[in-house]
Design a protein around this motif. Structure first.
Motif, PDB file in Angstrom:
ATOM      1  N   VAL A 101      14.527  -0.739  -4.905  1.00  0.00           N
ATOM      2  CA  VAL A 101      15.301  -0.309  -6.082  1.00  0.00           C
ATOM      3  C   VAL A 101      15.422   1.211  -6.159  1.00  0.00           C
ATOM      4  CG1 VAL A 101      13.298  -0.315  -7.632  1.00  0.00           C
ATOM      5  CG2 VAL A 101      15.606  -0.637  -8.561  1.00  0.00           C
ATOM      6  N   VAL A 102      14.407   1.919  -5.686  1.00  0.00           N
ATOM      7  CA  VAL A 102      14.473   3.384  -5.670  1.00  0.00           C
ATOM      8  C   VAL A 102      15.394   3.863  -4.551  1.00  0.00           C
ATOM      9  CG1 VAL A 102      13.131   5.516  -5.441  1.00  0.00           C
ATOM     10  CG2 VAL A 102      12.128   3.533  -6.607  1.00  0.00           C
ATOM     11  N   GLY A 103      15.372   3.164  -3.443  1.00  0.00           N
ATOM     12  CA  GLY A 103      16.116   3.603  -2.282  1.00  0.00           C
ATOM     13  C   GLY A 103      17.575   3.213  -2.269  1.00  0.00           C
ATOM     14  N   GLN A 104      17.965   2.201  -3.056  1.00  0.00           N
ATOM     15  CA  GLN A 104      19.340   1.700  -2.983  1.00  0.00           C
ATOM     16  C   GLN A 104      20.394   2.784  -3.241  1.00  0.00           C
ATOM     17  OE1 GLN A 104      21.811   1.031  -5.538  1.00  0.00           O
ATOM     18  NE2 GLN A 104      23.184   0.428  -3.858  1.00  0.00           N
ATOM     19  N   PRO A 105      20.313   3.535  -4.347  1.00  0.00           N
ATOM     20  CA  PRO A 105      21.344   4.571  -4.550  1.00  0.00           C
ATOM     21  C   PRO A 105      21.287   5.672  -3.491  1.00  0.00           C
ATOM     22  CG  PRO A 105      19.618   4.749  -6.222  1.00  0.00           C
ATOM     23  CD  PRO A 105      19.374   3.475  -5.490  1.00  0.00           C
ATOM     24  N   LEU A 106      20.107   5.937  -2.965  1.00  0.00           N
ATOM     25  CA  LEU A 106      19.982   6.941  -1.910  1.00  0.00           C
ATOM     26  C   LEU A 106      20.668   6.452  -0.631  1.00  0.00           C
ATOM     27  CD1 LEU A 106      16.179   7.794  -2.383  1.00  0.00           C
ATOM     28  CD2 LEU A 106      18.144   8.902  -3.466  1.00  0.00           C
ATOM     29  N   ALA A 107      20.455   5.181  -0.299  1.00  0.00           N
ATOM     30  CA  ALA A 107      21.069   4.613   0.906  1.00  0.00           C
ATOM     31  C   ALA A 107      22.583   4.544   0.762  1.00  0.00           C
ATOM     32  CB  ALA A 107      20.495   3.220   1.169  1.00  0.00           C
ATOM     33  N   TRP A 108      23.058   4.196  -0.419  1.00  0.00           N
ATOM     34  CA  TRP A 108      24.496   4.116  -0.670  1.00  0.00           C
ATOM     35  C   TRP A 108      25.151   5.488  -0.501  1.00  0.00           C
ATOM     36  CZ3 TRP A 108      28.789   1.815  -0.468  1.00  0.00           C
ATOM     37  CH2 TRP A 108      29.848   2.009  -1.360  1.00  0.00           C
ATOM     38  N   ASP A 109      24.534   6.515  -1.072  1.00  0.00           N
ATOM     39  CA  ASP A 109      25.047   7.873  -0.906  1.00  0.00           C
ATOM     40  C   ASP A 109      25.014   8.301   0.553  1.00  0.00           C
ATOM     41  OD1 ASP A 109      25.469   8.051  -3.619  1.00  0.00           O
ATOM     42  OD2 ASP A 109      23.667   9.226  -4.036  1.00  0.00           O
ATOM     43  N   PHE A 110      23.933   7.946   1.229  1.00  0.00           N
ATOM     44  CA  PHE A 110      23.752   8.331   2.632  1.00  0.00           C
ATOM     45  C   PHE A 110      24.818   7.692   3.517  1.00  0.00           C
ATOM     46  CE2 PHE A 110      21.937   7.323   6.811  1.00  0.00           C
ATOM     47  CZ  PHE A 110      21.535   8.580   7.245  1.00  0.00           C
ATOM     48  N   ALA A 161       8.389   2.893   0.093  1.00  0.00           N
ATOM     49  CA  ALA A 161       7.937   4.062  -0.663  1.00  0.00           C
ATOM     50  C   ALA A 161       8.713   4.201  -1.971  1.00  0.00           C
ATOM     51  CB  ALA A 161       8.103   5.324   0.184  1.00  0.00           C
ATOM     52  N   THR A 162       8.076   4.787  -2.954  1.00  0.00           N
ATOM     53  CA  THR A 162       8.729   4.965  -4.258  1.00  0.00           C
ATOM     54  C   THR A 162       9.065   6.414  -4.560  1.00  0.00           C
ATOM     55  OG1 THR A 162       6.528   5.018  -5.287  1.00  0.00           O
ATOM     56  CG2 THR A 162       7.679   2.897  -5.257  1.00  0.00           C
ATOM     57  N   GLU A 210      -0.068   8.361   2.491  1.00  0.00           N
ATOM     58  CA  GLU A 210       0.027   7.010   3.053  1.00  0.00           C
ATOM     59  C   GLU A 210       1.260   6.869   3.952  1.00  0.00           C
ATOM     60  OE1 GLU A 210      -2.751   6.912  -0.210  1.00  0.00           O
ATOM     61  OE2 GLU A 210      -0.697   7.705  -0.055  1.00  0.00           O
ATOM     62  N   TRP A 211       2.378   7.461   3.519  1.00  0.00           N
ATOM     63  CA  TRP A 211       3.610   7.362   4.309  1.00  0.00           C
ATOM     64  C   TRP A 211       3.453   8.058   5.652  1.00  0.00           C
ATOM     65  CZ3 TRP A 211       7.536   9.253   7.120  1.00  0.00           C
ATOM     66  CH2 TRP A 211       8.719   8.505   7.196  1.00  0.00           C
ATOM     67  N   ASN A 212       2.904   9.256   5.631  1.00  0.00           N
ATOM     68  CA  ASN A 212       2.737  10.010   6.874  1.00  0.00           C
ATOM     69  C   ASN A 212       1.787   9.303   7.835  1.00  0.00           C
ATOM     70  OD1 ASN A 212       4.491  11.987   6.007  1.00  0.00           O
ATOM     71  ND2 ASN A 212       2.889  13.411   5.366  1.00  0.00           N
ATOM     72  N   PHE A 213       0.766   8.659   7.279  1.00  0.00           N
ATOM     73  CA  PHE A 213      -0.151   7.903   8.132  1.00  0.00           C
ATOM     74  C   PHE A 213       0.585   6.734   8.787  1.00  0.00           C
ATOM     75  CE2 PHE A 213      -3.029   4.270   8.690  1.00  0.00           C
ATOM     76  CZ  PHE A 213      -3.945   4.824   9.589  1.00  0.00           C
ATOM     77  N   ALA A 214       1.401   6.042   8.006  1.00  0.00           N
ATOM     78  CA  ALA A 214       2.178   4.922   8.559  1.00  0.00           C
ATOM     79  C   ALA A 214       3.109   5.407   9.662  1.00  0.00           C
ATOM     80  CB  ALA A 214       2.969   4.234   7.448  1.00  0.00           C
ATOM     81  N   TRP A 215       3.732   6.571   9.462  1.00  0.00           N
ATOM     82  CA  TRP A 215       4.626   7.114  10.487  1.00  0.00           C
ATOM     83  C   TRP A 215       3.846   7.449  11.759  1.00  0.00           C
ATOM     84  CZ3 TRP A 215       9.544   7.216  11.642  1.00  0.00           C
ATOM     85  CH2 TRP A 215       9.986   8.094  12.634  1.00  0.00           C
ATOM     86  N   ALA A 255       0.823  -1.209   0.000  1.00  0.00           N
ATOM     87  CA  ALA A 255       0.000   0.000   0.000  1.00  0.00           C
ATOM     88  C   ALA A 255       0.857   1.258   0.000  1.00  0.00           C
ATOM     89  CB  ALA A 255      -0.931  -0.009   1.212  1.00  0.00           C
ATOM     90  N   ILE A 256       1.927   1.264   0.749  1.00  0.00           N
ATOM     91  CA  ILE A 256       2.815   2.435   0.782  1.00  0.00           C
ATOM     92  C   ILE A 256       3.545   2.586  -0.544  1.00  0.00           C
ATOM     93  CG2 ILE A 256       4.922   3.341   1.851  1.00  0.00           C
ATOM     94  CD1 ILE A 256       3.832   2.206   4.523  1.00  0.00           C
ATOM     95  N   ALA A 257       3.933   1.471  -1.158  1.00  0.00           N
ATOM     96  CA  ALA A 257       4.578   1.526  -2.470  1.00  0.00           C
ATOM     97  C   ALA A 257       3.643   2.097  -3.522  1.00  0.00           C
ATOM     98  CB  ALA A 257       5.049   0.134  -2.883  1.00  0.00           C
ATOM     99  N   ALA A 258       2.358   1.767  -3.410  1.00  0.00           N
ATOM    100  CA  ALA A 258       1.379   2.246  -4.387  1.00  0.00           C
ATOM    101  C   ALA A 258       0.883   3.651  -4.061  1.00  0.00           C
ATOM    102  CB  ALA A 258       0.183   1.285  -4.436  1.00  0.00           C
ATOM    103  N   GLY A 259       1.185   4.139  -2.865  1.00  0.00           N
ATOM    104  CA  GLY A 259       0.692   5.440  -2.445  1.00  0.00           C
ATOM    105  C   GLY A 259       1.742   6.528  -2.528  1.00  0.00           C
ATOM    106  N   GLY A 260       1.537   7.561  -1.710  1.00  0.00           N
ATOM    107  CA  GLY A 260       2.447   8.703  -1.718  1.00  0.00           C
ATOM    108  C   GLY A 260       2.650   9.236  -0.317  1.00  0.00           C
ATOM    109  N   GLU A 261       2.780  10.562  -0.219  1.00  0.00           N
ATOM    110  CA  GLU A 261       3.079  11.180   1.066  1.00  0.00           C
ATOM    111  C   GLU A 261       1.984  10.920   2.098  1.00  0.00           C
ATOM    112  OE1 GLU A 261       4.147  15.583   2.987  1.00  0.00           O
ATOM    113  OE2 GLU A 261       3.370  15.413   0.943  1.00  0.00           O
TER     114      GLU A 261
END
Length: 904
Positions: free
Chosen positions: A808-817, A773-774, A746-751, A738-744
Motif C-alpha cells: 500500500v505504501v509502494g503502490q503510488p510510488l510504483a505508479w509514478d515510477f 518495506a514501509t 533490516e532492509w540493508n541486511f536483506a539486500w 520483519a522488513i515491514a516492521a523494521g527500517g533501513e
C-alpha cells in the motif's frame, strides 16, 4: 512453455547453449551488430514507416509457395566482447525447400541479422536455380525478400545458403547472453529463447509453426566451454555432463546448471522426478518418448518460467533447482509442476504442433492441465491435482469475467503481428484452456479422453493440427465406447472455445428452476465481440443433495426445470462438485443459508474443494451485484475452525480484494481485527500448505505473538549472518513481516544477503520481501534498482516493480515510477515479454477512485505514441476493472464497514 512459459514451434524447437562450465540451449539468435554493415550493396532495406501494400512482403504471413525440408545451421557465438564492447555471433545456414507453387520470390524471415555474404541459391533437381536479381530487407515485417530473374519450378527442391552476423545481447530473446559470477569470476552463457517469433533473430528461416523441418546444428566453441543442442552429438565433441542417469530404454536424462549449484546438489530433485514423469506421459499418450535424451538446464537469465525445446528444455533457476536446506515446499511444488508441463509438451506441442498461433490455447491449456497429472505421479502424497482449482480455474475466472476478455480460439486473420502473437500467451490460453479441457475429460471420463488423445497424437505425429482435429478423435472415442452425450463433442466444446466468458448457473431450490447467464464482473458492460451462440453454453452440471448420490445434468438452454433439485426440510443442494465445470453457481437465499449453516456446523459434509468454491463464487457474485456482499463475507465465518489449505487460500485471495479497495479507508482497522481473529487458530495449526498463510496473515493483522516471533528470528539472523535460524518454508513470510516492521537496517541486511545468496529461490524470497518495506524512500531506491541489471536482473525487473506496487505504501510510488520511465520500460520489455501485461495490471490493481481512473486513461492517451505492445489488452482490462471497482466501493463501503464491526 510453462505458465508464464510457452510452447515450442517447429523452427523454435532448435536449441543450443554454450557456456564455460555450464550447459545451455539455443532456440533463436538475436540482434545484428550495429557496427557491422552488409558487404553486399545489393541488399537493401525498406522504410518501416512505409505504407503497407498488397505485396507479399507487406503481409504478416508467409505465402504458401515454399515448404522447408531441412536446415543445416552453423553458429559461432563469441563469449568475449569485441573491441567495441559488443558480444557477437556469426553463422551460416543452408535451408533446403520444395517449391509448392511456381514463384519468382523467396520470402524468408530475418530480423536484425546482417548478411555478410551474398546469399546463393542452387537447384537440387533437374533444372538449375534461377539467378538472384535483388535482395531487400523488410524491417517492419521482418522478411528478407529474394527476387529472382526467373520462376522456381513447382515440385522442384532448392537450397538457399546465407552467412550472417548478429549481436549476442542481453535482451532475453533470440540468441542472447546471460552472465553470472562464480568464485568472483565472470561467466558468460550463450542461450536462446525463440518462441514465438524470435527464431528469425538466430538465422534466416521460415518462422511459422506449420513450417516444420529437420535441423542439423553445428556449434563452434572453445574447448573449455560446453555446448548443447536438441539432439545427440553426432560429431566428435566432449560434453561435460552432470547428474545424469538412464531411464526406460536407455534414455539419458541430464540436468545442467551453474557448477556451484550442481556441486550443492540443487539438480538432484529435478533429476529424480523427470524419469517418473516421462514414464507417466509415455503411458498416458501411449507413444514412446521420441528422442534418445532429455536434457534440462537452469539459466541465470530467462524471461519466462521454462521453454520446452525438444530434448533440451531451458528453465529459470527457480523452476529447476532445489536446495534441501534452503528451498521451501512451495519451491518444490513449482519445480515438479513446471517440469511436468514442459515434458508434456514433448509430445503435445513438439511431436504434434499447432498450425497457427490462434490455437495456442490447445498446446498451453493442455500442458497446464496435464502438468498436475504428471506431478501427481511424481509426488502422489501431495494431492496436487486439486490445486488446479485455485491456481487456474479461480484465477482465470477473474479475467474471463471482463467484457474485454477474448475467446480461446481466434480466427487466424486476427492473430498476425508478432505482438498479437505474444498477447496470446496469457491467462486465458493457459488457465482457461486447462479448465475447459479438465471439464471435457471429466464428462467424457478419463478413459475415453485419453483414448481419443492417443489416436490424435498417433495420427498427427511430426505434423500440424487445428483444434477441431482433436474434437474429431475424441468423438471417435466417444462413439466406440458407447458413451452418451447430448450433443457432439464439437457442438459442446465450440461454445466454450469460440466465445469468451462463462456462465453463472442459478439454481432455485424452491421451484427447481435452473438458468444460465453470461457472468460479467460489471453487468452494465457489454462485450464488443458478438457471439454466434448468443453467450449461451451447453453446461455439464454435477450436483448433489444432502446425503445423496452425485448426479450429472446437462443444461442445454437458457432456462430449464429440474424437479429433482427441489428441496425440503433441512436438505441442501450443492452444484459443480469439485469444480470440474467451468462456471460459477448461485442459489436462492434459502439454499445459501443452509450451505452456510453446514459450513459452520459440519463442514466435512462438503468436499474441501467445494468449501473453497463456495467462498470464491460468493465473493465474485457479490462483486457483480448478484448477491449481497455481506452474504459473501458470511462464507468466511467458518474459517475460525477450518484447517484445510484450499478454503483458507480461497478466502485470503478474495479478501485481498477488500484490502486493495479499503486499506486506505476506515474499513481497514475493523477488517484487520476480524481477519486476525479468524486466523488465530490456524496460527497454532501448521500444515504443509497452510503454514505460510497462517504466519503471513497473523503478522499482517498485528497478532503480537507472530510479530514478536518474526522479529526475533530475523534479529538472530542479523547477529549471525552465517546461520539462518528461519525454517525454509517460513522464510518468505518471515522476511516480509520483519522488513515491514523494521527500517533501513533490516532492509540493508536483506539486500546484503540477497547479493550473497547462491540459491535462486532464496534470492527470490529476499527480492520479494524487500518490497514489503514501509519507508517510502527505501521503496523509491529499490525501484531505481530495477533500472540497473547489475542490481536486479532483467528477468526480475517487472516482477520487482509489481511486488512494490502490491504494498500500500509502494503502490503510488510504483505508479509514478512506471509513468516516468515508460519509454525505457516499454523498449526493454513491452514488445516481446509475455509477462509484460502483468506489470500494467500490478501497478493499477488498487485503483478504485474516479481520479485514479482518469490517471489511467491519461496514461493510455499520453503514451499511445510509444505503445503498449503485449500489454495493450491489459490497459483495456485495467480501465474496465477500475470502473467496476469504483462502482463496487461506492455501493458497498458502508455495509462492509458495519459487517466487520459486527460480523454475523
Amino acid at each position: 512453455m510453462g505458465k508464464g512459459f510457452y510452447i515450442s514451434k517447429t523452427v523454435g524447437i532448435v536449441g543450443i547453449v554454450l557456456a564455460a562450465g555450464v550447459l545451455a540451449t539455443i532456440t533463436a539468435l538475436p540482434v545484428a551488430c550495429s557496427q557491422e554493415k552488409s558487404k553486399n550493396n545489393e541488399v537493401k532495406s525498406t522504410d518501416p514507416t512505409m505504407a503497407p501494400s498488397n505485396e507479399p512482403w507487406d503481409q504478416w504471413r508467409l505465402p504458401q509457395t515454399l515448404s522447408p525440408q531441412t536446415y543445416n545451421v552453423t553458429l559461432w557465438p563469441r563469449l568475449q566482447p569485441d573491441t567495441t564492447g559488443l558480444y557477437i555471433f556469426s553463422g551460416l545456414s543452408s535451408v533446403v525447400f520444395r517449391c509448392v507453387e511456381k514463384t519468382n520470390l523467396i520470402l524468408i524471415h530475418s530480423n536484425k541479422l546482417n548478411m555478410t555474404k551474398h546469399p546463393t541459391l542452387i537447384g537440387l533437381g533437374s533444372k538449375p536455380a534461377p539467378t538472384i536479381e535483388s535482395i531487400v530487407m523488410h524491417t517492419k515485417t521482418q522478411y528478407m525478400a529474394i527476387h529472382l530473374k526467373e520462376e522456381l519450378t513447382a515440385g522442384e527442391s532448392y537450397e538457399l545458403y546465407t552467412e550472417f552476423l548478429g549481436e549476442l545481447s542481453d535482451d532475453l530473446g533470440g540468441f542472447y547472453r546471460s552472465e553470472y559470477y562464480e568464485n568472483g569470476v565472470k561467466k558468460v552463457v550463450a542461450t536462446t529463447q525463440m518462441q514465438a517469433t524470435d527464431a528469425r533473430k538466430a538465422f534466416p528461416c521460415f518462422d511459422e509453426p506449420a513450417m516444420k523441418a529437420v535441423f542439423h546444428i553445428t556449434l563452434y566453441h572453445d574447448p573449455a566451454t560446453v555446448a548443447l543442442s536438441n539432439g545427440v552429438v553426432i560429431g566428435k565433441l566432449t560434453l561435460y555432463s552432470v547428474q545424469e542417469q538412464c531411464w526406460v530404454t536407455a534414455l539419458k536424462i541430464r540436468i545442467f546448471a551453474r557448477q556451484e549449484a550442481i556441486n550443492a546438489g540443487q539438480g538432484q530433485y529435478a533429476l529424480s522426478v523427470t524419469g517418473p514423469i516421462l514414464k507417466f506421459f509415455e503411458k498416458y499418450y501411449n507413444v514412446p518418448y521420441p528422442l534418445p535424451k532429455s536434457d534440462q538446464i537452469a539459466l541465470p537469465d530467462f524471461n519466462t518460467g521454462a521453454m520446452e525445446n525438444w530434448g533440451l528444455i531451458t528453465y529459470r533457476e527457480t523452476a529447476l533447482l532445489y536446495d534441501e536446506e534452503i528451498s521451501s515446499n512451495e519451491n518444490k511444488e513449482r519445480i515438479v509442476t513446471v517440469i511436468s508441463h514442459e515434458l508434456a509438451h514433448q509430445w503435445f506441442g513438439n511431436l504434434v504442433t499447432i498450425r497457427w498461433w490462434n490455437d495456442l490455447w490447445l498446446n498451453e491449456g493442455f500442458a497446464t492441465y496435464v502438468e498436475y497429472l504428471g506431478a501427481d505421479e511424481a509426488e502422489p502424497d501431495w494431492n496436487i491435482k486439486d490445486l488446479i482449482v485455485l491456481n487456474d480455474v479461480h484465477k482465470v475466472f477473474a479475467i474471463d469475467a471482463l467484457a474485454s476478455s477474448h475467446p480461446l480460439s481466434s480466427k487466424e486473420e486476427e492473430i498476425q503481428r508478432p505482438e498479437q502473437i505474444s498477447e496470446m500467451f496469457d491467462t486465458i490460453s493457459y488457465s482457461k484452456g486447462a479448465s475447459v479441457l479438465r471439464m471435457l475429460s471429466t464428462f467424457l471420463t478419463e478413459k475415453v479422453f485419453t483414448q481419443g488423445l492417443q489416436t490424435y497424437l498417433d495420427h498427427f505425429k511430426f505434423s500440424n493440427t487445428v483444434y477441431t482435429d482433436l474434437w474429431e478423435h475424441l468423438q471417435k472415442a466417444v462413439d466406440s465406447s458407447g458413451t452418451t452425450l447430448p450433443k457432439t463433442v464439437q457442438e459442446i466444446m465450440d461454445r466454450w472455445i469460440l466465445q469468451m466468458g462463462f456462465p453463472v448457473v442459478t439454481i432455485n431450490t424452491a421451484t427447481g428452476q435452473i438458468t444460465q447467464e453470461h457472468f460479467l464482473l460489471d453487468p452494465e458492460t457489454k462485450p464488443d465481440r458478438p457471439s454466434e451462440f448468443n453467450y449461451e453454453w451447453f453446461v455439464p452440471i454435477s450436483w448433489t443433495k444432502k446425503e445423496a448420490i452425485q448426479s450429472l445434468y446437462w443444461l442445454l438452454q437458457k432456462t430449464d426445470q429440474v424437479d429433482q433439485m427441489k428441496i425440503s426440510g433441512d436438505e441442501w443442494v450443492l452444484a459443480n462438485i469439485n469444480v470440474t465445470g467451468y462456471y460459477r453457481v448461485n442459489y436462492d437465499n434459502e439454499n445459501w443459508r443452509r450451505l452456510l449453516n453446514v459450513l459452520q456446523t459440519s463442514r466435512q459434509s462438503i468436499p474441501v474443494i467445494n468449501r473453497a468454491q463456495i467462498i470464491d463464487d460468493a465473493f465474485n457474485l457479490a462483486k457483480a451485484g448478484i448477491i449481497e456482499t455481506t452474504l459473501a463475507l458470511r462464507t468466511t465465518l467458518f474459517l475460525a475452525s477450518e484447517t484445510e489449505y484450499m478454503p483458507w487460500e480461497s478466502a485470503l485471495d478474495n479478501l485481498d480484494y477488500f484490502y486493495l479497495m479499503f486499506d486506505r479507508t476506515e474499513v481497514y482497522g475493523p477488517m484487520q481485527t476480524y481477519v486476525g481473529n479468524q486466523v488465530e487458530g490456524l496460527f497454532d495449526y501448521f500444515t504443509r500448505y497452510n503454514q505460510v498463510n497462517a504466519l503471513r496473515v497473523a503478522c499482517s493483522t498485528g497478532l503480537e505473538a507472530c510479530t514478536t516471533l518474526v522479529k526475533t528470528w530475523f534479529q538472530q539472523w542479523m547477529e549471525n549472518p552465517n546461520v539462518n535460524p528461519i525454517k525454509a518454508n517460513l522464510r518468505s513470510a518471515v522476511y516480509c513481516s520483519a522488513i515491514a516492521a523494521g527500517g533501513e537496517k533490516e532492509w540493508n541486511f536483506a539486500w546484503e544477503m540477497f547479493e550473497k545468496a547462491t540459491v535462486a529461490s532464496e534470492k527470490d524470497k529476499l527480492r520479494a520481501a524487500m518490497a514489503c518495506a514501509t519507508e517510502p524512500w527505501l521503496l523509491n531506491r529499490y525501484l531505481k534498482y530495477t533500472l540497473d541489471s547489475n542490481k536486479i536482473r532483467k528477468q526480475d525487473a517487472t516482477s520487482t516493480i509489481i511486488s512494490i506496487a502490491s504494498n500500500v505504501v509502494g503502490q503510488p510510488l510504483a505508479w509514478d515510477f512506471v509513468r516516468a520511465n515508460w519509454e525505457y520500460i516499454f523498449n526493454e520489455y513491452g514488445g516481446k515479454s509475455y509477462l509484460f501485461p502483468n506489470l500494467i495490471i500490478g501497478v493499477t490493481n488498487r485503483f478504485s477512485t474516479p481520479f485514479e481512473l482518469q490517471q489511467l486513461i491519461q496514461f493510455r492517451d499520453d503514451y499511445a505514441h510509444i505503445g503498449f505492445g503485449t500489454g495493450t489488452l491489459a490497459i483495456q482490462q485495467s480501465i474496465e476493472r477500475t470502473t467496476a471497482n469504483i462502482k463496487w466501493v461506492e455501493k458497498n463501503q458502508e455495509a462492509v464497514l458495519e459487517w466487520f464491526i459486527n460480523p454475523l
